[in-house]
Motif scaffolding. Structure first.
Motif, PDB file in Angstrom:
ATOM      1  N   ALA A 177       8.557 -15.199   3.443  1.00  0.00           N
ATOM      2  CA  ALA A 177       8.499 -13.935   4.195  1.00  0.00           C
ATOM      3  C   ALA A 177       7.250 -13.166   3.752  1.00  0.00           C
ATOM      4  O   ALA A 177       6.601 -13.529   2.770  1.00  0.00           O
ATOM      5  CB  ALA A 177       9.753 -13.115   3.937  1.00  0.00           C
ATOM      6  N   VAL A 178       6.932 -12.097   4.471  1.00  0.00           N
ATOM      7  CA  VAL A 178       5.733 -11.316   4.153  1.00  0.00           C
ATOM      8  C   VAL A 178       6.159 -10.024   3.462  1.00  0.00           C
ATOM      9  O   VAL A 178       6.914  -9.235   4.038  1.00  0.00           O
ATOM     10  CB  VAL A 178       4.942 -10.983   5.443  1.00  0.00           C
ATOM     11  N   ALA A 179       5.702  -9.812   2.238  1.00  0.00           N
ATOM     12  CA  ALA A 179       6.014  -8.564   1.532  1.00  0.00           C
ATOM     13  C   ALA A 179       5.057  -7.484   2.027  1.00  0.00           C
ATOM     14  O   ALA A 179       3.847  -7.707   2.073  1.00  0.00           O
ATOM     15  CB  ALA A 179       5.847  -8.758   0.028  1.00  0.00           C
ATOM     16  N   VAL A 180       5.602  -6.333   2.419  1.00  0.00           N
ATOM     17  CA  VAL A 180       4.739  -5.227   2.859  1.00  0.00           C
ATOM     18  C   VAL A 180       4.875  -4.082   1.859  1.00  0.00           C
ATOM     19  O   VAL A 180       5.963  -3.517   1.691  1.00  0.00           O
ATOM     20  CB  VAL A 180       5.131  -4.721   4.267  1.00  0.00           C
ATOM     21  N   ALA A 236       1.109 -13.707   3.096  1.00  0.00           N
ATOM     22  CA  ALA A 236       2.029 -13.481   1.969  1.00  0.00           C
ATOM     23  C   ALA A 236       2.329 -12.001   1.789  1.00  0.00           C
ATOM     24  O   ALA A 236       3.424 -11.621   1.407  1.00  0.00           O
ATOM     25  CB  ALA A 236       1.418 -14.037   0.684  1.00  0.00           C
ATOM     26  N   VAL A 237       1.331 -11.167   2.061  1.00  0.00           N
ATOM     27  CA  VAL A 237       1.497  -9.744   1.750  1.00  0.00           C
ATOM     28  C   VAL A 237       0.642  -8.892   2.680  1.00  0.00           C
ATOM     29  O   VAL A 237      -0.417  -9.327   3.142  1.00  0.00           O
ATOM     30  CB  VAL A 237       1.138  -9.486   0.257  1.00  0.00           C
ATOM     31  N   VAL A 238       1.142  -7.703   2.983  1.00  0.00           N
ATOM     32  CA  VAL A 238       0.338  -6.690   3.680  1.00  0.00           C
ATOM     33  C   VAL A 238       0.252  -5.471   2.774  1.00  0.00           C
ATOM     34  O   VAL A 238       1.279  -4.980   2.281  1.00  0.00           O
ATOM     35  CB  VAL A 238       0.977  -6.257   5.024  1.00  0.00           C
ATOM     36  N   LEU A 239      -0.964  -5.011   2.513  1.00  0.00           N
ATOM     37  CA  LEU A 239      -1.166  -3.763   1.771  1.00  0.00           C
ATOM     38  C   LEU A 239      -1.977  -2.841   2.657  1.00  0.00           C
ATOM     39  O   LEU A 239      -2.887  -3.304   3.356  1.00  0.00           O
ATOM     40  CB  LEU A 239      -1.933  -4.014   0.469  1.00  0.00           C
ATOM     41  N   TYR A 240      -1.652  -1.572   2.628  1.00  0.00           N
ATOM     42  CA  TYR A 240      -2.390  -0.627   3.478  1.00  0.00           C
ATOM     43  C   TYR A 240      -3.586  -0.065   2.713  1.00  0.00           C
ATOM     44  O   TYR A 240      -3.466   0.270   1.538  1.00  0.00           O
ATOM     45  CB  TYR A 240      -1.456   0.496   3.928  1.00  0.00           C
ATOM     46  N   THR A 241      -4.745   0.026   3.383  1.00  0.00           N
ATOM     47  CA  THR A 241      -5.871   0.730   2.761  1.00  0.00           C
ATOM     48  C   THR A 241      -5.442   2.188   2.664  1.00  0.00           C
ATOM     49  O   THR A 241      -4.690   2.671   3.508  1.00  0.00           O
ATOM     50  CB  THR A 241      -7.155   0.639   3.596  1.00  0.00           C
ATOM     51  N   SER A 242      -5.941   2.858   1.653  1.00  0.00           N
ATOM     52  CA  SER A 242      -5.404   4.200   1.387  1.00  0.00           C
ATOM     53  C   SER A 242      -5.762   5.197   2.470  1.00  0.00           C
ATOM     54  O   SER A 242      -5.232   6.290   2.494  1.00  0.00           O
ATOM     55  CB  SER A 242      -5.884   4.704   0.041  1.00  0.00           C
ATOM     56  N   GLY A 243      -6.688   4.829   3.325  1.00  0.00           N
ATOM     57  CA  GLY A 243      -6.973   5.729   4.435  1.00  0.00           C
ATOM     58  C   GLY A 243      -7.843   6.910   4.044  1.00  0.00           C
ATOM     59  O   GLY A 243      -7.702   7.997   4.570  1.00  0.00           O
TER      60      GLY A 243
END
Ligand code: ATP
Length: 509
Positions: free
Chosen positions: A81-84, A155-162
């Motif tokens: 699964a994809v960890a967000v 594997a993973v989604v990380l958000y840029t801090s914006g």
């Protein structure tokens, strides 16, 4: 030391060989590799059986740094699964946007964020780390699922801090994270070789984690590779507090600390005499510019401790640090961010994509096995950022001299003052040489004739410096057009995001 694992599920198996060694250590908990593997396997089983989570489904994680964050991440990897990793500082409105964007099947949250999710009005099932996880883990102990995973699966989604706009979901594949782990396996082995330890044995390093786990600098660099190297990740509780962190370094014999420059400036204001910091041998400053002034003061402050000060440059999209500056390189050029790490090629390009020779300024472009797959659900943004040969356009400008990279600044931060370009970083570095200046932010503000003019916001103790003194100080170091025309001196802290970076658009000029 060659690459042995094709995906994170295979890397997870390695952790079983580390048995009772510490993996996750907090101020009051100590979880071994074996205990972690049992918990993550049980949670994965529970998620599959109770919530029907399968390959490619998203598992949201919305929490402060806790061992459960890491357990949830690895449970996702067992299932393919994809960890967000959602930003734990997000408000109900922001998290509602994140959930709509990555559509997780279930969200694992700490109690504080679970309450925020209830306010966000989304119907997604939420499991709390305090109550639901221990119950599920106890119920499903014994099994560790094994999904079929391809190297290029996400594997993973990380958000840029914006700091420059709406957060984007950066997707990293199994291949990306295994490559990052291999890099760390290599550097840990190199450290071991200096002390005569076997190259392939577990590492005795102990890594301090002071940035949020939803930030690449923590998750990719500190937490994931430790499964490959058998070393511990040590977490202080709560918001960053110098005394707490120093006590934890002493108590847990921490060897490596990856900090951001803001943490370093807090260290400068603190009396270090009451702590035993002898275990600490590497302190790296990452994620934001660290001025030569700050580095010099830090070296003085830590002169009693045998610690190597390094800096690095990278971004969420680049997967890990793209360049690292060792103490030797910093001795040659305090303003550089070093050389590309193993596997990375850096090129400076003109606006048409042609490579520029050494010494010329242009956009920093990166190619490596660590670079993201792309942005989640945003083919247009991906195509604008990664070209057909998988070169990443960073949006940062810089130069390469003698193989060392220097960052001029970000395209979006550039100040256009009457035909002259001013990079805020250069002006900030000059201002931070002044002993009274704790921190500075340089911004462009509207001007009727020039388009923009340069404004400076200075953080200093009250009464220690005036705008006139700073103007004269800057004029000795910078061309006239770079000297700020507007000044604001304040003792108030600057607005920051979760990784400690200044949010420039929220700074009052
Ligand atoms: P967003 O991309 O949404 O604006 P962000 O800036 O927080 O968010 P990150 O990926 O965390 O995104 O930050 C990466 C950026 O930080 C780099 O592109 C670069 O501009 C800056 N940066 C990182 N390390 C350094 C460094 N050593 N010196 C100067 N700038 C750095």
């Amino acid at each position: 030391l060659a690459h042995r694992h094709r995906n994170l599920r295979e890397l997870f198996d390695v952790s079983l060989t580390w048995g009772d060694r510490d993996y996750l250590v907090t101020e009051d908990r100590r979880i071994s590799f074996a205990e972690h593997a049992v918990a993550a396997g049980a949670l994965a089983t529970a998620l599959a059986r109770r919530y029907d989570v399968g390959k490619g489904d998203r598992i949201g994680i919305y929490a402060a740094n806790t061992p459960e964050w890491v357990i949830a991440f690895w449970a996702a990897q067992c299932l393919g699964a994809v960890a967000v990793g959602y930003n734990a500082w997000w408000t109900p409105r922001e998290i509602a946007y994140g959930l709509e964007h990555t559509t997780p099947t279930v969200v694992i949250a700490d109690a504080k964020r679970a309450a925020r999710l209830a306010d966000s009005g989304t119907g997604v099932p939420v499991l709390t780390m305090e109550q639901d996880l221990p119950a599920l883990i106890a119920e499903y102990v014994g099994d560790i699922p094994r999904a079929e995973i391809a190297e290029d699966d996400p594997a993973v989604v990380l958000y840029t801090s914006g700091t420059t706009g709406r957060p984007k979901g950066v997707v990293h594949s199994h291949r990306n994270l295994v490559a990052v782990s291999d890099y760390h396996r290599f550097t840990d082995a190199l450290m071991a070789s200096f002390t005569g330890q076997p190259l392939d044995g577990p590492s005795d390093r102990r890594y301090l984690v002071t940035l949020p786990l939803f930030h690449i600098a923590s998750l990719h660099n500190l937490v994931v590779p430790r499964l490959a190297t058998g070393a511990a990740a040590v977490f202080p509780h709560g918001a960053f507090d110098v005394d707490r962190v120093l006590r934890l370094i002493e108590q847990e014999r921490v060897t490596n600390w990856a900090a951001v420059p803001t943490m370093a400036s807090r260290l400068l204001e603190h009396d270090l005499s009451g702590y035993d910091l002898s275990s600490l041998n590497a302190l790296s400053l990452n994620s934001a510019p660290s001025s030569p002034g700050l580095q010099d003061r830090l070296r003085d402050k830590l002169s009693g401790v045998q610690v190597a000060l390094t800096t690095s440059y990278g971004q969420t999209e680049s997967g890990t640090a793209a360049t690292v500056a060792t103490p030797l390189e910093l001795a040659a050029d305090l303003e550089c961010v070093g050389r590309p790490i193993i596997g990375v090629t850096v090129e400076i390009r003109d606006p048409f994509g042609a490579a520029l020779p050494d010494g010329e300024e242009g956009e920093i472009c990166i190619r490596s096995p660590y670079v993201m797959l792309g942005y989640w659900n945003d083919d247009a943004a991906t195509a604008a950022t990664i070209d057909a040969e998988r070169w990443l356009r960073t949006g940062d400008f810089g130069t390469i001299v003698d193989g060392r990279l220097r960052i001029s600044g970000r395209r979006t931060d550039l100040i256009l003052r009457g035909g002259e370009n001013v990079y805020p970083t250069e002006v900030e570095y000059a201002l931070e040489e002044h002993p009274a200046v704790h921190e500075s932010v340089v911004l462009g503000v509207e001007h009727p004739d020039l388009g923009q003019e340069v404004a400076a916001v200075i953080v200093a103790d009250p009464g220690t410096v005036t705008a006139d003194e700073l103007r004269a100080f800057a004029a000795e170091r910078l061309a006239y057009f770079k000297v700020p025309a507007r000044w604001r001196i304040t003792a108030e802290p600057l607005p920051r995001n979760a990784s400690g970076k200044v949010v420039r658009r929220d700074v009052e000029p």
